[in-house]
Structures are given as C-alpha cells and as structure tokens.
Design a protein around this motif. Structure first.
Motif, PDB file in Angstrom:
ATOM      1  N   GLY A   1      46.103  -7.517 -10.635  1.00 53.21           N
ATOM      2  CA  GLY A   1      44.842  -7.471  -9.570  1.00 53.21           C
ATOM      3  C   GLY A   1      44.828  -8.395  -8.953  1.00 53.21           C
ATOM      4  N   TYR A   2      43.565  -8.955  -8.343  1.00 55.11           N
ATOM      5  CA  TYR A   2      43.836 -10.798  -6.952  1.00 55.11           C
ATOM      6  C   TYR A   2      43.790 -11.458  -8.723  1.00 55.11           C
ATOM      7  CZ  TYR A   2      44.636  -7.455  -3.041  1.00 55.11           C
ATOM      8  OH  TYR A   2      45.356  -6.563  -1.942  1.00 55.11           O
ATOM      9  N   GLN A   3      44.102 -12.355  -7.931  1.00 58.91           N
ATOM     10  CA  GLN A   3      43.508 -13.714  -7.939  1.00 58.91           C
ATOM     11  C   GLN A   3      43.015 -14.478  -7.787  1.00 58.91           C
ATOM     12  OE1 GLN A   3      45.936 -13.533 -11.957  1.00 58.91           O
ATOM     13  NE2 GLN A   3      46.687 -11.949 -10.702  1.00 58.91           N
ATOM     14  N   GLU A   4      42.707 -14.416  -6.627  1.00 54.66           N
ATOM     15  CA  GLU A   4      42.084 -15.272  -5.616  1.00 54.66           C
ATOM     16  C   GLU A   4      40.612 -14.660  -4.903  1.00 54.66           C
ATOM     17  OE1 GLU A   4      43.574 -18.143  -3.127  1.00 54.66           O
ATOM     18  OE2 GLU A   4      45.312 -18.608  -4.788  1.00 54.66           O
ATOM     19  N   ILE A   5      39.998 -15.413  -5.678  1.00 57.53           N
ATOM     20  CA  ILE A   5      38.450 -14.731  -5.346  1.00 57.53           C
ATOM     21  C   ILE A   5      37.934 -15.343  -4.341  1.00 57.53           C
ATOM     22  CG2 ILE A   5      36.123 -13.648  -4.988  1.00 57.53           C
ATOM     23  CD1 ILE A   5      37.568 -12.670  -7.960  1.00 57.53           C
ATOM     24  N   ASP A   6      37.126 -15.320  -2.393  1.00 54.29           N
ATOM     25  CA  ASP A   6      36.688 -15.676  -1.881  1.00 54.29           C
ATOM     26  C   ASP A   6      35.337 -15.314  -1.435  1.00 54.29           C
ATOM     27  OD1 ASP A   6      35.691 -17.772  -0.517  1.00 54.29           O
ATOM     28  OD2 ASP A   6      37.036 -17.310   1.220  1.00 54.29           O
ATOM     29  N   GLY A   7      33.874 -15.566  -2.267  1.00 53.81           N
ATOM     30  CA  GLY A   7      32.643 -14.355  -2.241  1.00 53.81           C
ATOM     31  C   GLY A   7      32.311 -14.387  -3.370  1.00 53.81           C
TER      32      GLY A   7
ATOM     33  N   TRP B   1      46.727   7.825  -3.534  1.00 52.16           N
ATOM     34  CA  TRP B   1      46.848   7.681  -1.952  1.00 52.16           C
ATOM     35  C   TRP B   1      45.840   7.324  -1.413  1.00 52.16           C
ATOM     36  CZ3 TRP B   1      51.867   8.795  -0.262  1.00 52.16           C
ATOM     37  CH2 TRP B   1      51.933   9.718   0.784  1.00 52.16           C
ATOM     38  N   PHE B   2      45.940   6.539  -0.585  1.00 52.23           N
ATOM     39  CA  PHE B   2      44.364   5.835  -0.553  1.00 52.23           C
ATOM     40  C   PHE B   2      44.757   5.578   1.405  1.00 52.23           C
ATOM     41  CE2 PHE B   2      44.028   2.128  -3.837  1.00 52.23           C
ATOM     42  CZ  PHE B   2      43.842   3.539  -4.398  1.00 52.23           C
ATOM     43  N   ILE B   3      43.775   6.155   1.895  1.00 55.35           N
ATOM     44  CA  ILE B   3      43.717   6.041   3.041  1.00 55.35           C
ATOM     45  C   ILE B   3      42.414   4.768   3.419  1.00 55.35           C
ATOM     46  CG2 ILE B   3      42.971   7.090   5.627  1.00 55.35           C
ATOM     47  CD1 ILE B   3      43.617   9.807   4.142  1.00 55.35           C
TER      48      ILE B   3
ATOM     49  N   THR C   1      34.071   2.569  -6.220  1.00 54.84           N
ATOM     50  CA  THR C   1      35.384   2.807  -5.754  1.00 54.84           C
ATOM     51  C   THR C   1      36.163   1.491  -5.411  1.00 54.84           C
ATOM     52  OG1 THR C   1      34.767   5.236  -6.357  1.00 54.84           O
ATOM     53  CG2 THR C   1      37.570   4.675  -4.868  1.00 54.84           C
ATOM     54  N   ASP C   2      35.924   1.576  -3.848  1.00 54.55           N
ATOM     55  CA  ASP C   2      36.005   0.548  -3.453  1.00 54.55           C
ATOM     56  C   ASP C   2      36.420  -1.238  -3.593  1.00 54.55           C
ATOM     57  OD1 ASP C   2      36.290   2.063  -1.285  1.00 54.55           O
ATOM     58  OD2 ASP C   2      34.827   1.872  -0.390  1.00 54.55           O
ATOM     59  N   ARG C   3      35.202  -1.565  -4.101  1.00 54.43           N
ATOM     60  CA  ARG C   3      35.030  -2.411  -5.399  1.00 54.43           C
ATOM     61  C   ARG C   3      35.376  -2.517  -6.829  1.00 54.43           C
ATOM     62  NH1 ARG C   3      28.926  -0.556  -5.415  1.00 54.43           N
ATOM     63  NH2 ARG C   3      28.430  -1.058  -3.811  1.00 54.43           N
ATOM     64  N   THR C   4      36.085  -2.080  -7.303  1.00 53.54           N
ATOM     65  CA  THR C   4      37.128  -2.004  -8.550  1.00 53.54           C
ATOM     66  C   THR C   4      38.810  -1.359  -8.022  1.00 53.54           C
ATOM     67  OG1 THR C   4      36.164  -0.010  -9.464  1.00 53.54           O
ATOM     68  CG2 THR C   4      35.095  -2.076  -9.591  1.00 53.54           C
ATOM     69  N   THR C   5      38.117  -0.133  -8.073  1.00 52.95           N
ATOM     70  CA  THR C   5      39.811   0.784  -8.082  1.00 52.95           C
ATOM     71  C   THR C   5      40.542   0.378  -7.256  1.00 52.95           C
ATOM     72  OG1 THR C   5      38.364   2.571  -9.720  1.00 52.95           O
ATOM     73  CG2 THR C   5      40.531   2.606  -8.479  1.00 52.95           C
ATOM     74  N   LYS C   6      39.657   0.275  -5.941  1.00 53.94           N
ATOM     75  CA  LYS C   6      40.868   0.504  -4.589  1.00 53.94           C
ATOM     76  C   LYS C   6      41.107  -0.990  -4.566  1.00 53.94           C
ATOM     77  CE  LYS C   6      40.616   3.604  -1.279  1.00 53.94           C
ATOM     78  NZ  LYS C   6      40.014   4.106   0.019  1.00 53.94           N
ATOM     79  N   ARG C   7      40.661  -1.844  -4.992  1.00 57.81           N
ATOM     80  CA  ARG C   7      40.941  -3.263  -4.921  1.00 57.81           C
ATOM     81  C   ARG C   7      41.675  -3.732  -5.566  1.00 57.81           C
ATOM     82  NH1 ARG C   7      39.139  -7.337  -8.515  1.00 57.81           N
ATOM     83  NH2 ARG C   7      37.339  -5.570  -8.646  1.00 57.81           N
TER      84      ARG C   7
END
Length: 188
Positions: A159-165, A83-85, A122-128
């Motif tokens: 997860g995400y397939q495209e990364i910009d950065g 449950w994210f905020i 957490t923001d870099r891995t789990t939530k992403r």
C-alpha cells in the motif's frame, strides 16, 4: 422445445477475471465497480459530487500547466477482482485521449476518493490499499464523515508508505509534486 441456445457441456471461461469485468461494464452499466469481487453500483449524492468538484476546480489551473486532465474514468486492477471508478483521477492528457478502455492505477498521477456513508470504509481501506499496491502515486482521501483529508503517497507492495494527515476540513492540504499546491478544504 427450448429456444435457449445450446451450450456445450465442456463450456469453460478461459479468463474468468476478464469475463467478470466485461459483464459488469456491459450488464451492470457504466457506473458500477467491482470491489474485491463484489459488484457495487454507484449513485453519488450531490454533496458527494460537490466535494469532488471542489477538488477538481482547484486542480484545473495546475493541470493545464502540466498537460494533465481529470475525470472519473475506469481503473482496472489486472490480476484481481477489482474495477474501480474513482471520484476523480488525474492522468496525462495524451494518454486519456488515446484510451477507450480502462487505465491502470500506475498510469494516473492522482486518485481522489470522497467517502459516503455507504462506502466510507471501502475508500479508507480497500481502495486506498489497492491503489497503492497498483502504483497510483498519490491517493487523496476526502473523508466527509470524519470531516478530514489525508494524502497518501509512495506506493508500494503493501500500500502507501507515506501518510500526510488526517487534516481537519478547513485546513490547507498540500499535494506533492507534480502538483505542488495547497488545497482549500473549507468548502467540503
């Protein structure tokens, strides 16, 4: 004599996920998340809030053109103990105006997370990863500790397939459609 209510021995919670999420919202307060089953209270610093506001102010003119709104409302990830905020999420105005509870990540157009020393990983891995798995089209990571921004898009099962950065603070960061704008990251 006990004053506690009698609880039958065969008492069972029919939906433990729903019970956990309800308890967090009503007992832990409206500023608590559940991240992989761990209840995490949120109390962002002013520097953290400033970074989110820098993004919000740059998005606002485009949001008005597109009929979108931004905020930090709840995101439910059904079938998981999450449950994210988000620090900032962008959703269609008509959807936000009709929803009292949580939205799903695939109902957003953009999720923005700003790292703090206590939750950066957490923001870099789990939530992403989870936002990608649950279909949030774009995930913008403002990494204050690494002093860089990364745009993740093309969500998928893993997860995400495209990364910009990553783009170092101070460089322009392009947000894809429907936003089609460059964020100035020099004020983070």
């Amino acid at each position: 004599m006990s004053t506690a209510a009698h609880v039958p021995r065969d008492y069972r919670v029919s939906d433990p996920e729903r019970a956990l999420k309800y308890a967090v919202q009503h007992v832990a307060g409206d500023r608590a998340e559940i991240i992989e089953g761990v209840i995490t209270p949120m109390s962002p610093s002013w520097a953290h809030e400033n970074a989110a506001e820098v993004v919000r102010r740059q998005l606002t003119p485009r949001l008005e053109e597109l009929g979108l709104v931004s905020g930090s409302g709840n995101l439910d990830l059904p079938g998981s103990e999450n449950w994210f905020i988000p620090d900032l999420a962008v959703v269609p105005a008509e959807l936000a105006g009709k929803t009292e509870g949580a939205l799903l990540p695939d109902q957003t157009l953009l999720v923005v997370e700003v790292t703090s020393p206590s939750n950066g990983e957490t923001d870099r891995t789990t939530k992403r990863r989870r936002c990608g798995q649950y279909g949030a089209p774009i995930y913008l990571l403002v990494d204050r500790q690494q002093r860089e921004c990364t745009v993740f898009s093309a969500p998928g099962r893993l997860g995400y397939q495209e990364i910009d950065g990553p783009h170092p603070f101070g460089s322009a960061v392009r947000l894809p459609a429907p936003f089609d704008l460059e964020l100035d990251t020099s004020r983070f």
